[in-house]
Write an enzyme that holds these catalytic residues in place. Sequence first.
Site, mmCIF file in Angstrom:
data_model
loop_
_atom_site.group_PDB
_atom_site.id
_atom_site.type_symbol
_atom_site.label_atom_id
_atom_site.label_comp_id
_atom_site.label_asym_id
_atom_site.label_seq_id
_atom_site.Cartn_x
_atom_site.Cartn_y
_atom_site.Cartn_z
ATOM 1 N N GLY A 1 -3.120 -3.366 -7.668
ATOM 2 C CA GLY A 1 -2.659 -3.933 -7.236
ATOM 3 C C GLY A 1 -1.696 -4.460 -8.840
ATOM 4 N N ASP A 2 -2.230 -4.756 -9.164
ATOM 5 C CA ASP A 2 -2.824 -5.046 -10.839
ATOM 6 C C ASP A 2 -1.310 -4.097 -11.315
ATOM 7 O OD1 ASP A 2 -4.776 -7.059 -10.100
ATOM 8 O OD2 ASP A 2 -6.165 -5.720 -10.929
ATOM 9 N N GLY B 1 4.731 0.783 -0.183
ATOM 10 C CA GLY B 1 5.508 0.779 -1.251
ATOM 11 C C GLY B 1 5.308 -0.855 -1.266
ATOM 12 N N GLY C 1 1.165 -1.128 0.032
ATOM 13 C CA GLY C 1 0.514 -0.711 -0.361
ATOM 14 C C GLY C 1 0.658 1.130 -0.474
ATOM 15 N N ALA C 2 0.539 2.316 0.981
ATOM 16 C CA ALA C 2 1.233 3.013 1.255
ATOM 17 C C ALA C 2 2.525 3.124 1.488
ATOM 18 C CB ALA C 2 0.858 4.561 1.368
#
Length: 327
Positions: free
Chosen positions: A263-264, A237, A234-235
């Site tokens: 994520g893709d 990295g 997520g945020a």
Amino acid sequence: MIVTVTPNPSLDRTVTLATALTRGAVQRVDSVTVEPGGKGINVARALTLAGVDAVAVLPAADTDPLLVALRAQGVPFTGVPITEPVRTNLAITETDGTTTKLNERGARLDAAALDALTQCVVAKAEHASWVVLSGSLPPGVPDDWYAHVVRLLAPMPCRVAVDTSEKPLAELAAAFGVAAPDLIKPNGEELASIVGASPAALETAAAQGDLSPVVSAAERLVARGVGSVLATLGAAGAVLVNTTGAWLATPPPIVPRSTVGAGDASLAGYLRAAVGGVEPPRRLRMAVAYGSAAAALPGSALPAPAQLDLDAVRVTPLVTTNPEVLQ
């Protein structure tokens, strides 16, 4: 050629609210988008935008609205015919980027459709540099199908990436001895589930800047035969671990609009860099640039190369056993 496989595709309907979501209330929708979806399809869409040769393999009737949408976007695909319509998933996005997803189970695949899908994947793999197996499995598909396909592809020259969760991920992990892919892309919770760690503890440590639990978990998977682990956080990295080392990439600051497909997009960025022949740290940089760019876009929109900010992504070596690997 990169072949993406999406056994449980969808039409992704994203509604954006002007206020926070309130359970039980009547709220006004600010905007609505509908995009062809499913994790592998998202990867193929992002690669197509970058001019990378990709084809999406999926089960759908020729007249299904999902295939109509893919044709309209110019995304190459091969459909395995089924009779049921493709599912529609709903995502509700709030002003701060918080996203609530309501996913249908998907169209059931009978034995004939599943066999046709499997044969199609194997045939496409003969001409592929990468085969990407992505997303949940629909009703009628056994939980070990990804593990089965990885075993089928093992003698072939293509590399295999897998991005899934829950029971299909557990079955794949149980088969790593004979079905270890070249790349897996778990998030923090999924990574913890594979190695039997506490998802909350791993994610809390990562949020506080302690990446050692993530690296340790990923190293355990590499020791079991997985080529590389791309763990998206997520945020915070993403972390990439392989036999030569481990790296952290941190994203630039963004205003999040939707996490759908981020994520893709990260996986698409990694693959785009991989087929370009760059070293692992630069693959990680591209992955995080794609993921952060996607999170800054509305709905399930995916970034084009011009929307990336590669220079703002910082890559830091965490562990390395090969000093010649570029940073």
